[in-house]
Design a protein around this motif. Structure first.
Motif, short mmCIF file in Angstrom:
data_model
loop_
_atom_site.label_atom_id
_atom_site.label_comp_id
_atom_site.label_asym_id
_atom_site.label_seq_id
_atom_site.Cartn_x
_atom_site.Cartn_y
_atom_site.Cartn_z
N GLY A 1 -9.56 -4.44 3.06
CA GLY A 1 -8.17 -4.79 3.47
C GLY A 1 -7.79 -4.20 4.71
N SER A 2 -6.74 -4.69 5.04
CA SER A 2 -6.02 -4.36 6.40
C SER A 2 -5.24 -2.90 5.86
N TRP A 3 -5.37 -1.81 6.87
CA TRP A 3 -4.70 -0.71 6.64
C TRP A 3 -3.27 -0.50 6.80
N ARG A 4 -2.79 -1.65 7.54
CA ARG A 4 -1.40 -2.02 7.87
C ARG A 4 -0.72 -2.78 6.60
N GLN A 5 -0.45 -2.22 5.60
CA GLN A 5 0.11 -3.08 4.45
C GLN A 5 1.53 -2.47 4.01
N ILE A 6 1.78 -2.46 2.91
CA ILE A 6 3.04 -1.89 2.37
C ILE A 6 2.69 -0.14 2.38
N GLN B 1 -6.00 3.72 0.86
CA GLN B 1 -6.85 4.81 1.70
C GLN B 1 -7.25 6.01 0.80
N PHE B 2 -6.33 6.55 -0.07
CA PHE B 2 -6.68 7.71 -0.84
C PHE B 2 -8.20 7.18 -1.78
N TYR B 3 -8.13 6.07 -2.37
CA TYR B 3 -9.18 5.39 -3.39
C TYR B 3 -10.54 5.38 -2.38
N ALA B 4 -10.44 4.80 -1.02
CA ALA B 4 -11.53 4.76 -0.20
C ALA B 4 -12.06 6.08 -0.03
N GLN B 5 -11.41 6.99 0.45
CA GLN B 5 -11.77 8.18 0.52
C GLN B 5 -12.57 9.02 -0.65
N SER B 6 -12.23 8.52 -1.59
CA SER B 6 -13.20 9.21 -2.90
C SER B 6 -14.42 8.69 -2.91
N GLY B 7 -14.97 7.68 -2.41
CA GLY B 7 -16.37 7.14 -2.28
C GLY B 7 -16.70 6.27 -3.71
N GLN C 1 -0.68 1.24 1.29
CA GLN C 1 -1.67 1.62 2.15
C GLN C 1 -2.26 3.13 1.67
N ARG C 2 -1.34 3.88 1.25
CA ARG C 2 -1.64 5.31 0.94
C ARG C 2 -2.58 5.17 -0.05
N LEU C 3 -2.40 4.43 -1.39
CA LEU C 3 -3.29 4.53 -2.20
C LEU C 3 -4.73 4.06 -2.15
#
Length: 317
Positions: A63-68, A76-82, A72-74
């Motif tokens: 999805g787009s990183w430019r959301q609420i 991004q945090f989940y994506a960084q966990s792999g 957005q932070r949640l």
């Protein structure tokens, strides 16, 4: 004596035979195993575009990183966990974890007034802790392997290959998480994404601060020119020095960190031990009607103390 030696010889022969079989099996499976997750997906399908979209989707980064902002932070945090999302496995873990948590809360807490908030709090904290731990582990692996990846890219550039080819070589030769992330970077460059934007996406997916140095170095070199091989050599040395400094700081502060962890979990372990040995020991506290207030105040004080404690043992460098 002869029979004992015969038994010993049979045992040793069986042990050697089993070890040889297992060693051969694992060597064969290791040869057929892809270096990283991206290459294993490409073995199944040659469609690079579909593989690229599937990998972003399973990581929650499609999805787009430019959301609420907080969503957005949640994300991004989940994506960084792999972590790769699997609905069936998630449902299974949720059901089993919920049942075990409810049984533990029923044993430790005296009434539903305490059990239900504690159960909900644990059910919210445990997944967050799992994702946080997976993210920290993945970022640490990425940091350790990043200088080696830069060396691989540097040798490719020294041989006369362009930068996209060097990035693709890193994606083929390096294990996860380096291989997969640089593979996604290579795919983005192949599909026409600008280098600066692709590096920003890489930094967002991984979350490692050292990638900012790489992004700045490549951006400046692309804009002003210069010897890219020398730049990557210096960057690789800088990252190795930073890693050594982190390891030294971690070793020096290890005693304080272990003490902080023990002080954090000791009250809960002590309560569980007393509750197991003497189940009625805390009944007067709950019967007084002030048990919930006392526990809430103590937990708040412990939380403040833990924040101060971990601030004392975590260093900025």
């Amino acid at each position: 004596m002869t029979l004992t030696l015969l038994y010993a010889a049979v045992f040793i022969a069986a042990l050697v035979a089993v070890e040889a079989i297992m060693r051969g099996y694992f060597r064969t499976s290791e040869r057929h195993r892809a270096v990283n997750h991206r290459l294993s997906l490409l073995d199944v399908s040659d469609d690079h575009g579909k593989t690229y979209r599937d990998m972003l989707k399973e990581r929650g980064a499609d999805g787009s990183w430019r959301q609420i902002p907080w969503m957005q932070r949640l994300q991004q945090f989940y994506a960084q966990s792999g972590i790769q999302f699997d609905a069936r496995r998630f449902a299974l873990f949720a059901i089993i974890g919920g049942l075990l948590t409810w049984l533990a809360v029923q044993f430790l807490a005296p009434s539903n007034l305490v059990r239900i908030p504690a159960f909900l709090l644990i059910c919210l904290l445990v997944p967050a802790l799992v994702v946080w731990r997976a993210r920290a582990t993945r970022m640490r692996k990425f940091e350790l392997k990043l200088p080696e990846a830069l060396d691989v890219a540097n040798r490719s550039l020294a041989a006369g290959h362009p930068l996209p080819a060097a990035i693709a070589l890193v994606a083929r030769e390096m294990p996860d998480p380096i291989g997969t992330e640089f593979g996604l970077l290579s795919d983005e460059l192949t599909y026409g994404v600008a280098l600066d934007d692709a590096l920003i996406n890489l930094s967002n997916r991984v979350g490692v601060e050292d990638l900012n140095l790489l992004a700045i170095s490549l951006s400046v070199q692309a804009g002003t020119g210069g010897n890219l091989v020398e730049i990557l050599q210096n960057l690789s040395k800088t990252l190795r020095d930073r890693t050594m400094l982190k390891a030294k700081v971690k070793a020096i502060s290890s005693e304080g960190r272990i003490t902080a962890i023990f002080m954090s979990i000791y009250p809960f372990l002590l309560y569980a031990m007393i509750k197991t040995l003497s189940p009625t020991y805390f009944d007067p506290v709950w019967a007084s009607g002030y048990g919930t207030i006392v526990v809430s105040v103590l937990l708040a004080v412990m939380a403040v103390g833990n924040v101060i404690l971990y601030k004392m043992i975590n260093f900025e460098y």
